[in-house]
Enzyme design. Sequence first.
Site, mmCIF file in Angstrom:
data_model
loop_
_atom_site.group_PDB
_atom_site.id
_atom_site.type_symbol
_atom_site.label_atom_id
_atom_site.label_comp_id
_atom_site.label_asym_id
_atom_site.label_seq_id
_atom_site.Cartn_x
_atom_site.Cartn_y
_atom_site.Cartn_z
ATOM 1 C CG ASN A 1 -28.509 27.906 3.731
ATOM 2 O OD1 ASN A 1 -27.552 28.444 3.210
ATOM 3 N ND2 ASN A 1 -28.870 28.142 4.976
ATOM 4 C CB THR A 2 -32.650 25.890 -1.398
ATOM 5 O OG1 THR A 2 -33.619 26.506 -0.550
ATOM 6 C CG2 THR A 2 -33.330 24.806 -2.201
ATOM 7 C CB THR A 3 -28.662 21.794 -2.147
ATOM 8 O OG1 THR A 3 -27.730 22.446 -1.269
ATOM 9 C CG2 THR A 3 -27.883 21.103 -3.256
#
Length: 442
Positions: free
Chosen positions: A258-260
């Site tokens: 995941n990445t924001t």
Amino acid sequence: MAAGPQAGLEPTVNAPARTLEFDWPMIKVGTASYEAGPTGTTVIQFDRKVYSAIDVRGTPGTVNAPYMNMYYDLPELDTVVFAGGSWYGLEAVTGVASALKDDGVRDGKAFGVTPNIAMSVGSIIFDFGSRRLNEIYPDKRLAQAAYRATKPGVFPLGATGAGRFAKTGHFFGCNAYSGQGAAYREIGEVKIAAFVVVNAYGAVTDRQGRVAACYPDPAWPEELRDNPQTTELLARFAEMQEKKLAGSADGERDRNTNTTLSLVVTNQKLTPVELKRLAVQVHASMGRALQPFTTMYDGDVMYAVSTAEIEPKMYVPEIGAIAGEVMWDAILSSVPEQPQAATPADGPVLGADALEDLEGDYRFSQFVTVRVEAEGRRLKARAVGEREAYAIGKDGFTELKPVSETDFMVPGRYPLTLRFADEGRLVINPGHWEQVGKRADD
């Protein structure tokens, strides 16, 4: 040279979506997607070179991040580019830089102390694996289409642009669809804008502590299924995890990547150190809206930009406090409407002969093929390629429950609908996030 799997894909540019409209001519935004993915990219362009800083948590895929940590007191940044496609999507960042050169915006000539070279920075989210049934990625051509479609004062919200196939909440098993968000505020002469692509391991949480989007676990207590509260999920997490591990022979736990990606912009002039501290402060504040935040499975990055249009009016911590609230609004605006599970019919809808007409191997990519077989008046499916197709596994056939003459569904925690369309096509989860397979020999 052999044509790749992306040959012939046509970009969808600035697709209709919910939008944030804001009054800041310095900032232009463009989006583009390959709907066959679906995956996409978002380009944020500044009308002239601006000051920038970065705060990195984890190991996100980035372009030019180390240079931004050199603390040069020069306005050098032209664009921030966000994209899907994991590492492959980084091509989108450099593709925008070369478009700036090709279009004559930057030419490499020296003016003053620095050459007139395009500086494009950016990052990617992971939208592969079990999420999509193919590995189409945002390439140079798609990114340049988004860049050339930029326009001021409009930012598309939800599952569009780089957030086209983002998801959130895998930590709790929510697996909710996500997207990109934005918010804007003016305080006197000071302008603050926040832009974000939310692909977090944690869950998006509103200001009342509720999970903004989630497919609840049927094993959760009833009050959590009906109204998931992040505080309660975290408070009971040890208890729920203990039960989960007790029911698993090897104690294996779910994992994800995941990445924001986030960007905060102010028109107030800031020094390099001030801009860096603004990035750190706002990034830390996002732990209220995304819980848990910056885990081992998150690679988060925050860009901070000063357009330096006005002299200082507020202290940096004051700007940071306001920007943190603006970023929370941006995160909440990223959440799209969630698909709902189809309702199966009371009994068979098609006869045996009609079901036999649906049989075949449906190829979604070089990785995923779904075999459909009829058994009397029942239809079943199995993944026969390298990977599974959501709840349709490889170890055995899964029964498809009829919904209508064209639609079937698989009961479970997450909606899974299969639609048999014309020209030998099988559409999984028809609608905004659909995946399309073609029957062999059709």
